[in-house]
Write an enzyme that holds these catalytic residues in place. Structure first.
Site, PDB file in Angstrom:
ATOM      1  N   GLY A 198      15.449  33.031  27.571  1.00  0.00           N
ATOM      2  CA  GLY A 198      15.345  34.197  26.468  1.00  0.00           C
ATOM      3  C   GLY A 198      16.162  33.827  25.384  1.00  0.00           C
ATOM      4  O   GLY A 198      16.923  32.892  25.372  1.00  0.00           O
ATOM      5  N   ARG A 255      11.131  32.779  32.779  1.00  0.00           N
ATOM      6  CA  ARG A 255      10.519  33.300  33.935  1.00  0.00           C
ATOM      7  C   ARG A 255      11.123  32.352  35.253  1.00  0.00           C
ATOM      8  O   ARG A 255      11.813  31.620  34.658  1.00  0.00           O
ATOM      9  CB  ARG A 255       9.002  33.236  34.253  1.00  0.00           C
ATOM     10  CG  ARG A 255       8.420  31.957  33.745  1.00  0.00           C
ATOM     11  CD  ARG A 255       7.016  31.621  34.411  1.00  0.00           C
ATOM     12  NE  ARG A 255       6.770  30.380  34.353  1.00  0.00           N
ATOM     13  CZ  ARG A 255       6.018  29.647  33.446  1.00  0.00           C
ATOM     14  NH1 ARG A 255       5.399  30.406  32.591  1.00  0.00           N
ATOM     15  NH2 ARG A 255       5.642  28.108  33.570  1.00  0.00           N
ATOM     16  N   ASP A 275      21.297  28.984  31.827  1.00  0.00           N
ATOM     17  CA  ASP A 275      21.576  28.252  33.185  1.00  0.00           C
ATOM     18  C   ASP A 275      20.325  27.878  33.915  1.00  0.00           C
ATOM     19  O   ASP A 275      20.165  27.102  34.479  1.00  0.00           O
ATOM     20  CB  ASP A 275      22.443  28.986  34.196  1.00  0.00           C
ATOM     21  CG  ASP A 275      22.013  30.434  34.014  1.00  0.00           C
ATOM     22  OD1 ASP A 275      21.004  30.813  33.439  1.00  0.00           O
ATOM     23  OD2 ASP A 275      22.585  31.389  34.710  1.00  0.00           O
ATOM     24  N   GLY A 276      19.466  28.960  33.798  1.00  0.00           N
ATOM     25  CA  GLY A 276      18.067  28.544  34.461  1.00  0.00           C
ATOM     26  C   GLY A 276      17.275  27.261  33.842  1.00  0.00           C
ATOM     27  O   GLY A 276      17.201  26.476  34.695  1.00  0.00           O
ATOM     28  N   THR A 281      23.001  31.247  25.060  1.00  0.00           N
ATOM     29  CA  THR A 281      22.755  32.689  25.655  1.00  0.00           C
ATOM     30  C   THR A 281      23.696  33.640  25.091  1.00  0.00           C
ATOM     31  O   THR A 281      24.653  33.232  24.822  1.00  0.00           O
ATOM     32  CB  THR A 281      23.072  32.898  27.126  1.00  0.00           C
ATOM     33  OG1 THR A 281      23.018  34.184  27.472  1.00  0.00           O
ATOM     34  CG2 THR A 281      24.327  32.071  27.871  1.00  0.00           C
ATOM     35  N   ILE A 282      23.082  34.754  24.718  1.00  0.00           N
ATOM     36  CA  ILE A 282      23.922  35.601  24.124  1.00  0.00           C
ATOM     37  C   ILE A 282      24.917  36.355  25.145  1.00  0.00           C
ATOM     38  O   ILE A 282      26.026  36.651  24.774  1.00  0.00           O
ATOM     39  CB  ILE A 282      23.223  36.937  23.487  1.00  0.00           C
ATOM     40  CG1 ILE A 282      22.433  37.596  24.599  1.00  0.00           C
ATOM     41  CG2 ILE A 282      22.403  36.435  22.442  1.00  0.00           C
ATOM     42  CD1 ILE A 282      22.019  39.063  24.164  1.00  0.00           C
ATOM     43  N   ASP A 311      27.876  33.253  29.650  1.00  0.00           N
ATOM     44  CA  ASP A 311      28.212  33.055  30.978  1.00  0.00           C
ATOM     45  C   ASP A 311      27.897  31.813  31.420  1.00  0.00           C
ATOM     46  O   ASP A 311      27.514  31.592  32.718  1.00  0.00           O
ATOM     47  CB  ASP A 311      27.343  34.290  31.485  1.00  0.00           C
ATOM     48  CG  ASP A 311      25.821  34.090  31.550  1.00  0.00           C
ATOM     49  OD1 ASP A 311      25.078  33.373  30.786  1.00  0.00           O
ATOM     50  OD2 ASP A 311      25.145  34.905  32.291  1.00  0.00           O
ATOM     51  N   ARG A 332      24.079  40.617  32.261  1.00  0.00           N
ATOM     52  CA  ARG A 332      23.658  40.948  33.518  1.00  0.00           C
ATOM     53  C   ARG A 332      24.682  40.824  34.586  1.00  0.00           C
ATOM     54  O   ARG A 332      24.755  41.735  35.332  1.00  0.00           O
ATOM     55  CB  ARG A 332      22.451  39.954  33.684  1.00  0.00           C
ATOM     56  CG  ARG A 332      21.124  39.864  33.042  1.00  0.00           C
ATOM     57  CD  ARG A 332      20.563  38.727  33.115  1.00  0.00           C
ATOM     58  NE  ARG A 332      19.643  38.821  34.408  1.00  0.00           N
ATOM     59  CZ  ARG A 332      18.450  39.295  34.551  1.00  0.00           C
ATOM     60  NH1 ARG A 332      17.905  39.870  33.363  1.00  0.00           N
ATOM     61  NH2 ARG A 332      17.829  39.158  35.801  1.00  0.00           N
TER      62      ARG A 332
HETATM   63  O1  F6P Z   1      20.168  36.431  29.636  1.00  0.00           O
HETATM   64  C1  F6P Z   1      20.482  36.782  28.289  1.00  0.00           C
HETATM   65  C2  F6P Z   1      19.395  38.262  28.564  1.00  0.00           C
HETATM   66  O2  F6P Z   1      19.927  38.944  27.183  1.00  0.00           O
HETATM   67  C3  F6P Z   1      20.374  39.425  29.536  1.00  0.00           C
HETATM   68  O3  F6P Z   1      21.483  39.858  28.939  1.00  0.00           O
HETATM   69  C4  F6P Z   1      19.174  40.487  29.437  1.00  0.00           C
HETATM   70  O4  F6P Z   1      19.312  41.045  30.858  1.00  0.00           O
HETATM   71  C5  F6P Z   1      17.960  39.356  29.661  1.00  0.00           C
HETATM   72  O5  F6P Z   1      18.493  38.207  28.782  1.00  0.00           O
HETATM   73  C6  F6P Z   1      16.836  40.123  29.386  1.00  0.00           C
HETATM   74  O6  F6P Z   1      15.434  39.133  29.313  1.00  0.00           O
HETATM   75  P1  F6P Z   1      14.358  39.388  28.928  1.00  0.00           P
HETATM   76  O7  F6P Z   1      13.974  40.698  28.337  1.00  0.00           O
HETATM   77  O8  F6P Z   1      13.801  38.198  28.095  1.00  0.00           O
HETATM   78  O9  F6P Z   1      13.632  39.303  30.256  1.00  0.00           O
END
Ligand code: F6P
Length: 360
Positions: free
Chosen positions: A14, A77, A116-117, A138-139, A142, A184
């Protein structure tokens, strides 16, 4: 140490404000060291074909410091190692194709900017012989091994501003305003934006809540004359003994999608307190827009450090922020882990001390 002539850079997972600032820093610093920098599109997918990348010059990155998103594109993904892919040269194993293309394109090393992914995937490629350095983003903040990821400060600033605005309308209507923020599995955004915005209740995944205790906090406020309340909820918050609220289960190649926590809590609070409740889901607004100055500086320092580490041959390492220093940790040490809010963290204790409820 063999001299680096050509390096690649990609962004995965993301997006987070500050990605372009890292790209800019890597390109500018790389060029100043006589290195050609190739921008690879759409994360590792850009290494499946030779025409999904482009050389980035200083001119290409001029003006992107303040831009959100990523000029390289990104994908979010599941594990690409799991499936073969269709390429212009037929169906191929994803990872073998990526490694092969990396060498065919004459690159000496890679800068991988991701969460992390993406960093777990990068580690696998490092073990397959791609010399690389990771940059954590990452926002949600974590990722273990670093005190901060860039993007977090921007998300917190935006959410704090939103809470400020919601305060006035909540007060005017004597309502409960439930604000759902991202996060999350970690409640960093909810905790910092909640404290910064003066929330009355903060619900985070690390501290399961009891809705009757949240309702009691709101009744107590009513009793002393504060007829409105602000409840900040991380999307991953869950009730004691209950589950995280999902919109979609995880499926082949796709992570689970969270959502609904804020609405569930608002409906329950309306029932328990009799007060009108409204929900605002900040969602992807937290990921958009211009990075704050803190995130611009952090992202620029990360980019500069990444090039320095490549030049020193420090591969399969992630740049990290250990204030006040920028340092590095092995990517292996962060894979499969999550940096969550310790329930006894001093920021949680301070929030409790000033009367914020965590619903426990
Ligand atoms: O990992 C960052 C994050 O913003 C999470 O807080 C959120 O659940 C997720 O990405 C949503 O990602 P996307 O909408 O890109 O699947």
């Amino acid at each position: 140490m063999p001299k680096l002539k050509r390096i690649g850079i990609l962004t995965g997972g993301g997006d987070a404000p500050g990605l372009n600032a890292v790209i800019r820093a890597v390109v500018k610093s790389g060029v100043n060291h006589g290195i050609e920098v190739v921008g690879i599109e759409d994360s590792f997918d850009g290494l499946l074909e030779p025409n999904r990348s482009r050389v980035l010059t200083a001119k290409d990155v001029t003006g992107i410091l303040r831009r959100g998103g990523t000029i390289l594109g990104t994908i979010n993904r599941g594990d690409p190692f799991a499936y073969p892919v269709e390429t212009s040269e037929g169906k191929q194993d994803y990872s073998l194709r990526v490694v092969d293309m990396f060498h065919r394109m004459g690159m000496d090393a890679l800068v991988v900017i991701g969460g992390d992914g993406t960093l777990a995937i990068a580690h696998k490629f490092a073990k397959m012989g791609i010399p690389l350095v990771g940059v954590p983003k990452t926002i949600d903040n974590d990722i273990v091994g670093t005190t901060n990821t860039f993007g977090f400060d921007t998300a917190v600033s935006f959410a704090t501003d939103a809470i400020d605005r919601l305060h006035t309308t909540a007060e005017a209507h004597r309502r409960i305003m439930v604000v759902e923020v991202m996060g999350r599995y970690a409640g960093w955004i909810a905790l910092y934006a909640g404290l910064g915005g003066g929330a009355d209740v903060i619900l985070i995944p690390e501290i399961p809540y009891d809705i009757t205790k949240v309702a009691q906090q709101i009744r107590d406020r009513d009793a002393w004359g504060a007829f409105f309340s602000i409840v900040v909820v991380a999307e991953g918050a869950r009730p004691l003994g209950g589950k995280t609220s999902l919109i979609r289960e995880a499926s082949r190649g796709r992570a689970e999608r969270l959502g609904g926590a804020g609405h569930t809590i608002a409906a329950a609070l309306e029932g328990l307190t009799g007060k009108e409740s409204r929900t605002v889901v900040l969602g992807h607004l937290q990921r958009g827009g211009s990075p704050t100055s803190f995130d611009r500086v952090l992202a620029t320092r990360f980019g500069g450090k990444a090039v320095e580490m490549l030049l020193q041959g420090q591969f399969d390492q992630m740049v990290a922020f250990h204030p006040p220093e920028i340092s590095s940790v092995p990517i292996e040490s962060i894979v499969g882990k999550q940096r969550t809010v310790p329930p006894d963290f001093d920021v949680v204790q301070t929030a409790r001390a000033i009367g914020v409820s965590f619903g426990d």
